[in-house]
Design a protein around this motif. Structure first.
Motif, short mmCIF file in Angstrom:
data_model
loop_
_atom_site.label_atom_id
_atom_site.label_comp_id
_atom_site.label_asym_id
_atom_site.label_seq_id
_atom_site.Cartn_x
_atom_site.Cartn_y
_atom_site.Cartn_z
N MET A 42 16.27 15.99 -28.27
CA MET A 42 16.76 15.03 -27.63
C MET A 42 17.37 14.79 -26.74
SD MET A 42 18.27 13.80 -30.87
CE MET A 42 16.60 13.59 -31.20
N ALA A 43 16.39 15.35 -25.80
CA ALA A 43 16.59 15.88 -24.18
C ALA A 43 15.55 14.60 -23.98
CB ALA A 43 16.66 17.13 -23.69
N VAL A 44 14.65 15.52 -24.30
CA VAL A 44 13.51 13.96 -24.60
C VAL A 44 13.43 12.33 -24.57
CG1 VAL A 44 11.02 13.26 -24.79
CG2 VAL A 44 11.96 15.28 -24.39
N ALA A 45 14.53 12.24 -25.07
CA ALA A 45 14.78 10.30 -25.76
C ALA A 45 16.41 10.80 -25.35
CB ALA A 45 15.71 10.69 -27.55
N ARG A 46 16.81 11.33 -23.92
CA ARG A 46 18.34 10.54 -23.61
C ARG A 46 19.44 11.39 -24.60
NH1 ARG A 46 17.06 6.68 -19.18
NH2 ARG A 46 19.20 6.96 -19.55
N LEU A 47 19.83 11.96 -25.42
CA LEU A 47 20.41 11.45 -26.82
C LEU A 47 21.40 12.57 -27.04
CD1 LEU A 47 18.29 9.62 -29.18
CD2 LEU A 47 19.97 8.18 -27.54
N LEU A 48 21.77 13.32 -25.73
CA LEU A 48 22.47 14.81 -25.73
C LEU A 48 23.59 13.88 -25.84
CD1 LEU A 48 20.22 16.52 -23.36
CD2 LEU A 48 20.87 17.25 -25.81
N PRO A 49 24.27 15.43 -26.22
CA PRO A 49 26.27 14.59 -26.26
C PRO A 49 26.48 14.98 -25.01
CG PRO A 49 25.71 16.10 -27.80
CD PRO A 49 24.20 16.80 -27.12
N ASP A 50 27.57 14.33 -24.59
CA ASP A 50 28.15 14.30 -22.77
C ASP A 50 28.97 15.98 -22.49
OD1 ASP A 50 30.10 13.72 -24.32
OD2 ASP A 50 31.58 12.10 -23.40
N PRO A 105 24.77 9.54 -25.17
CA PRO A 105 23.97 9.87 -24.02
C PRO A 105 24.15 11.30 -23.10
CG PRO A 105 23.94 7.59 -24.20
CD PRO A 105 24.95 8.31 -24.52
N GLY A 106 23.30 12.29 -23.25
CA GLY A 106 23.94 13.14 -21.95
C GLY A 106 23.58 13.18 -20.65
N ARG A 107 24.14 13.56 -20.03
CA ARG A 107 23.72 13.28 -18.62
C ARG A 107 22.92 14.42 -17.88
NH1 ARG A 107 29.31 16.29 -16.38
NH2 ARG A 107 28.57 17.63 -18.32
N VAL A 108 21.45 13.34 -17.89
CA VAL A 108 20.19 14.15 -17.43
C VAL A 108 20.22 14.03 -15.87
CG1 VAL A 108 17.39 13.98 -17.87
CG2 VAL A 108 19.32 13.38 -19.34
N LYS A 109 19.94 14.96 -15.28
CA LYS A 109 20.23 15.28 -14.24
C LYS A 109 19.03 15.70 -12.84
CE LYS A 109 23.33 18.56 -13.66
NZ LYS A 109 24.79 19.24 -12.83
N LYS A 110 18.34 15.01 -11.83
CA LYS A 110 17.34 15.78 -11.19
C LYS A 110 18.14 16.77 -10.59
CE LYS A 110 12.55 14.79 -9.90
NZ LYS A 110 11.64 13.16 -9.30
N VAL A 111 17.19 18.09 -9.87
CA VAL A 111 17.57 19.08 -9.82
C VAL A 111 17.07 20.03 -8.99
CG1 VAL A 111 19.74 19.65 -10.95
CG2 VAL A 111 17.66 21.12 -11.29
N PRO A 112 16.99 20.17 -7.57
CA PRO A 112 15.67 21.13 -7.53
C PRO A 112 15.42 22.45 -8.07
CG PRO A 112 17.98 21.52 -5.77
CD PRO A 112 18.21 20.54 -7.07
N LEU A 113 14.63 22.51 -8.72
CA LEU A 113 13.76 24.45 -8.70
C LEU A 113 12.47 24.31 -8.76
CD1 LEU A 113 14.44 23.00 -12.68
CD2 LEU A 113 15.93 24.69 -11.58
N PRO A 114 11.81 25.32 -8.54
CA PRO A 114 10.61 25.62 -7.92
C PRO A 114 9.60 25.05 -8.57
CG PRO A 114 11.66 27.73 -8.96
CD PRO A 114 12.37 26.39 -9.20
N ALA A 115 8.95 25.20 -7.71
CA ALA A 115 7.43 23.87 -8.31
C ALA A 115 7.01 23.84 -9.01
CB ALA A 115 5.73 24.77 -6.29
N ALA A 116 6.32 23.17 -10.09
CA ALA A 116 6.14 23.13 -11.02
C ALA A 116 4.10 23.48 -11.12
CB ALA A 116 5.91 21.35 -11.30
#
Length: 611
Positions: free
Chosen positions: A334-342, A271-282
């Motif tokens: 794969m980002a949605v499924a959290r199956l990205l390479p590390d 599973p790839g590392r999926v991290k939350k970062v501050p980005l512009p308002a949605a």
């Protein structure tokens, strides 16, 4: 599965006889081996076939009796080497990236030193003796196992079935035992036989130089040492243990060659590392969306592979993602499924499945049951070492709490639902025993077993012929109609997308360039030049031979991720290119209901129409 061969049979038979001799020799010839006589250093005779040693003991009897201690030491040392090496080699691939990097470097350092040097170092620390020799040789041979195991595990750890196991929340030790080791067992068995011969020789060498077995005990190496003193007067005294070491090593080599030649040819992300970062308002969200993807960026180091992708999938909706190879379709899924390479990271403003935050990296049970994945190549997605039944029932038993029998019944029903004949028999088969179309049906059954709310189909028909492709598409339609399963369907074939999906996302160079209902696509109302070019390059059967439009090709090729321009990535291939296209990235503009296109030429047309 190992096929028998003459070499393998001869090796096993010979080692079997030596093992019997090891058990029987001390009982039969133990007295002769310990009996002291006045016939010291006597040559070969009818009474003493290999002569006697300095104390008048029969050399042949001592050689036969030494078989037991020699084999026991060799087996234990080989087991130590294999255990340490296999655990180290596989542990680095079920651990995190930092542990993996340290582990691989440690293996490299250990392999760089000759085994005998490591053995001498360990023996010097522990002192001379049987236990010290066994431990020293076991530790010295472990790097060979670790290096082979790490290389083999690397080829298996990236396979789809290992990624799926991680998605299911299978713990690392179970991934190791159930998925990694069975698929690398055969090469390790070959190495085991080679290591047996190597440790036998190394142990005999340590005893020969006085660091191994100490008197009054003796093995073949110790006997070879004493025989060296009489090499010129009675060479047979050294010949016996030398022949024993050589013959046993050759038989072990026969076993290794036989295992290598008889290995089953069918055997061969983390599973790839999926991290939350501050980005512009949605931007405003779709309150009724099942899946929300907002500002998704997937990067490898400093290179953006997917750049600012935003879309939604509503309950029961089939959303198609189309584009050329390298456009970022599979990475997005794969980002949605959290199956990205590390080695790949994903950032987003929001990545959510209903109330499940996919950025949080938690809730593996919900991920395993609410998201199903159908891969492009089912041959790589199923574990070739396990039967189909065990793989289909694993998620039901782990996450649904079903017993073995109930899980098999559900699995058989799922195979029957995707129209696989004799489902009970198929559960007992290995993946290679099924045809390509049957494996893909089994993959769909596996993905739908838990009743997922979202099904991700990553080019599930690419490797199939058109007849099987049509059957697979019908199965997906049926699952959507019957269960209301929402789908994210990935394909490079715009015709397949148009025949299955409700809404289409067109991707190019890591960005969504157009989003439109499939009705607009079918009616030729696509607005982005890239989408229109894809349609023009798609063969059609609804035109006659001389009146139909000629197929066109798209000149050039997509830019590499590291070379994408600041403006529109399609500019170099576009017939409508304007000066601003190369400098300014186009924003998506609405051109109809649920229809948006990111193109400066389209935006200009919309502005002119509005005015």
């Amino acid at each position: 599965m190992i096929r028998s061969s003459r070499g393998l049979a001869a090796g096993l038979a010979g080692l079997g006889l030596i093992a019997v001799l090891a058990v029987a020799a001390p009982l039969v010839w133990g007295g002769d081996a310990a009996h002291l006589s006045g016939a010291a250093r006597e040559g070969v005779s009818g009474e003493h076939w290999l002569g006697t040693d300095a104390l008048g003991r029969d050399v042949l009897a001592r050689t036969l009796v030494a078989t037991r201690l020699t084999l026991v030491m060799t087996v234990i040392a080989t087991a130590i080497a294999g255990t340490i090496g296999v655990l180290l080699g596989t542990a680095v691939w079920v651990a995190g990236p930092r542990v993996r990097e340290i582990g691989l470097r440690l293996i490299d350092v250990m392999v760089s030193y000759p085994a005998i040097i490591l053995a001498l170092a360990v023996a010097a620390i522990l002192g001379a003796g049987t236990v010290a020799a066994v431990v020293a040789i076991g530790v010295a041979w472990s790097p060979a196992f670790a290096r082979l195991t790490a290389n083999l595990a690397a080829s298996v750890a990236g396979r789809d079935f290992v990624s799926a196991a991680r998605l299911l929340g299978v713990p690392p030790h179970r991934i190791l035992v159930r998925h990694l080791l069975p698929n690398i067992a055969e090469p390790l068995l070959v190495l085991l036989s080679v290591a047996f011969a190597g440790t036998l020789t190394a142990l005999s060498g340590l005893s020969f130089i006085g660091l191994g077995v100490q008197a009054p005990s003796y093995d073949w190496g110790a006997l070879l040492n004493t025989g060296l003193d009489a090499l010129y007067t009675n060479p047979a005294e050294a010949l016996g243990p030398a022949v024993a070491i050589t013959l046993t090593g050759v038989l072990a080599g026969f076993v290794g060659d036989g295992l290598a030649a008889g290995a089953d040819p069918h055997r061969v992300g983390i599973p790839g590392r999926v991290k939350k970062v501050p980005l512009p308002a949605a931007p405003p969200e779709d309150d009724g969306a099942l899946l929300t993807v907002d500002g998704l960026c997937v990067s490898a180091g400093d290179v953006d592979l997917v750049d600012g992708v935003s879309f939604t999938v509503r309950p029961g909706e089939i959303v198609g993602v189309v584009g050329e190879s390298g456009s970022g379709k599979s990475l997005t899924a794969m980002a949605v499924a959290r199956l990205l390479p590390d080695t790949v990271t994903a950032d987003a403003r929001a990545l959510r499945l209903d109330d499940l935050d996919l950025l949080a990296g938690a809730a593996p049970d919900r991920l395993a049951t609410e998201i199903g994945v159908v891969y492009q190549d089912p041959a790589a997605s199923f574990n070739p070492a396990l039967r189909i039944g065990g793989q289909l029932t694993e998620v039901l038993r782990r996450h649904r709490g079903l017993g073995r029998r109930a899980a098999r019944e559900r699995a058989a029903e799922a195979l029957d639902a995707v129209r696989i004949t004799r489902p009970e028999a198929r559960l007992r088969q290995h993946p290679h025993e099924l045809s390509g179309g049957m494996r893909q049906r089994a993959m769909i059954a596996s993905a739908l077993l838990t009743g997922p709310r979202l099904l991700i189909a990553d080019e599930p028909t690419t490797a199939l012929d058109v007849t099987v492709q049509a059957e697979i598409l019908e199965l997906l339609r049926e699952a959507n109609r019957r269960d209301g399963t929402a789908m994210l369907f990935i394909s490079h074939d715009i015709g397949v997308i148009a025949s299955l999906c409700h809404r289409v996302l067109v991707m190019y160079a890591g960005r969504i360039v157009e989003e439109l209902p499939v009705a607009d696509l079918a009616a030729g109302r696509a607005r982005h030049p890239y989408t229109r070019a894809l349609l023009d390059a798609t063969p059609r059967l609804d035109t006659d031979g001389d009146g139909g439009a000629e197929l066109t090709t798209i000149p050039g090729r997509p830019p590499a991720p590291a070379d994408r321009p600041a403006g529109c990535a399609f500019a170099s291939r576009c017939a409508l290119v304007m000066p601003r296209c190369t400098e300014e990235r186009p924003a998506a503009v609405a051109v109809g209901t649920d229809h948006r296109a990111a193109c400066h030429a389209v935006a200009l047309t919309v502005e002119e129409t509005a005015s």
